[in-house]
Design an enzyme around this catalytic site. Sequence first.
Site, mmCIF file in Angstrom:
data_model
loop_
_atom_site.group_PDB
_atom_site.id
_atom_site.type_symbol
_atom_site.label_atom_id
_atom_site.label_comp_id
_atom_site.label_asym_id
_atom_site.label_seq_id
_atom_site.Cartn_x
_atom_site.Cartn_y
_atom_site.Cartn_z
ATOM 1 N N ASP A 1 -2.795 -2.410 -2.602
ATOM 2 C CA ASP A 1 -2.288 -1.366 -3.501
ATOM 3 C C ASP A 1 -3.012 -0.035 -3.288
ATOM 4 O O ASP A 1 -2.933 0.867 -4.128
ATOM 5 C CB ASP A 1 -2.360 -1.775 -4.976
ATOM 6 C CG ASP A 1 -1.502 -0.888 -5.880
ATOM 7 O OD1 ASP A 1 -0.429 -0.444 -5.424
ATOM 8 O OD2 ASP A 1 -1.890 -0.632 -7.032
ATOM 9 N N CYS B 1 0.865 -1.176 0.000
ATOM 10 C CA CYS B 1 0.000 0.000 0.000
ATOM 11 C C CYS B 1 0.902 1.227 0.000
ATOM 12 O O CYS B 1 2.129 1.120 0.103
ATOM 13 C CB CYS B 1 -0.951 -0.006 1.190
ATOM 14 S SG CYS B 1 -0.123 -0.286 2.783
ATOM 15 N N HIS B 2 0.300 2.394 -0.138
ATOM 16 C CA HIS B 2 1.073 3.626 -0.290
ATOM 17 C C HIS B 2 0.473 4.727 0.577
ATOM 18 O O HIS B 2 -0.686 4.650 1.011
ATOM 19 C CB HIS B 2 1.050 4.106 -1.746
ATOM 20 C CG HIS B 2 1.401 3.056 -2.748
ATOM 21 N ND1 HIS B 2 2.694 2.677 -3.001
ATOM 22 C CD2 HIS B 2 0.612 2.310 -3.569
ATOM 23 C CE1 HIS B 2 2.704 1.737 -3.938
ATOM 24 N NE2 HIS B 2 1.453 1.497 -4.294
ATOM 25 N N ARG C 1 13.042 -0.377 -3.516
ATOM 26 C CA ARG C 1 12.274 -0.744 -4.701
ATOM 27 C C ARG C 1 12.980 -0.255 -5.956
ATOM 28 O O ARG C 1 13.395 0.902 -6.033
ATOM 29 C CB ARG C 1 10.880 -0.125 -4.632
ATOM 30 C CG ARG C 1 9.903 -0.664 -5.671
ATOM 31 C CD ARG C 1 8.608 0.129 -5.672
ATOM 32 N NE ARG C 1 7.511 -0.609 -6.278
ATOM 33 C CZ ARG C 1 6.389 -0.049 -6.733
ATOM 34 N NH1 ARG C 1 6.228 1.272 -6.642
ATOM 35 N NH2 ARG C 1 5.432 -0.783 -7.266
#
Length: 288
Positions: A244, A28-29, A120
Amino acid sequence: MKTDPPTWHPDPRKPAYAPPAGAVDAHCHVFGPGDRFPYAPERKYTPSDAPKDMLFALRRHLGFARNVIVQASCHGRDNAALLDALRTDPENCRGIAVVDPDITDARLEEMDAAGVRGVRFNFVRRLVNPDPTDVSARLAARVAELGWHVVVYFEAADLTELAPFLRSLPTDVVIDHMGRPDIAAGVESADFAAFRRLMEDEKFWVKVGCPERLTQAGPPYDDVAPFARKLVESFPDRVLWGTDWPHPNMKSHQPDDGLLVERIPVIAPTETLRQKLLVENPARLYWA
């Protein structure tokens, strides 16, 4: 740059499926708020704000206990919003950062103390301008000393070119979004078989969420489920799942996170598989 309309659902359903105790949303962000955590000048999209308080409220609503927050390309290599979220709930949050290859050891150690557990590498050219692989390899060697891993995001068509680089990395490697398979080609396609062969190397892990990004049929994403289920059943100890949220850069629809949770028993059809997917695997990778 114009702000995109919200990609997060304004009223996600309360899922009929209740995740097990200790369940982790492992992808998730957080975005912004932009007046406090500005978006990167080089970004290729500008999301609507989706700050930590919204993420934590969604976690409670969906019945999850923990988050792994991944730095997204709209914030570039400024991880301030990510680190702020991690420090707000240090027991229940871990992070994946995007960093400059020349970052200092002291800064990496500061991130480690805040809960960052990996970096990442994004090779999706429509979103970023990727660093050369030799530059990324040197960074991977540095973070390996901290016990971190590498998360990679790429298109299925790029796997053949990237596979030697990925195999050479001195860390565990977590692959985002199932390597973005071509759903129309089917679960028995040669490309998906090649991806599964890569996964036979025990250094590789895979996230089996994000059907909304891969589907051609739309909700409830029945066309994507066979791909995720194949991976869950083939590699039960190295699969992860995430919402997400807030679904950046989505154009087709606003995914209902409650529906995404309800799809978990479809792709992980036994309690044992779901316990591994949602609790045991992320705990081993991020909290051990």
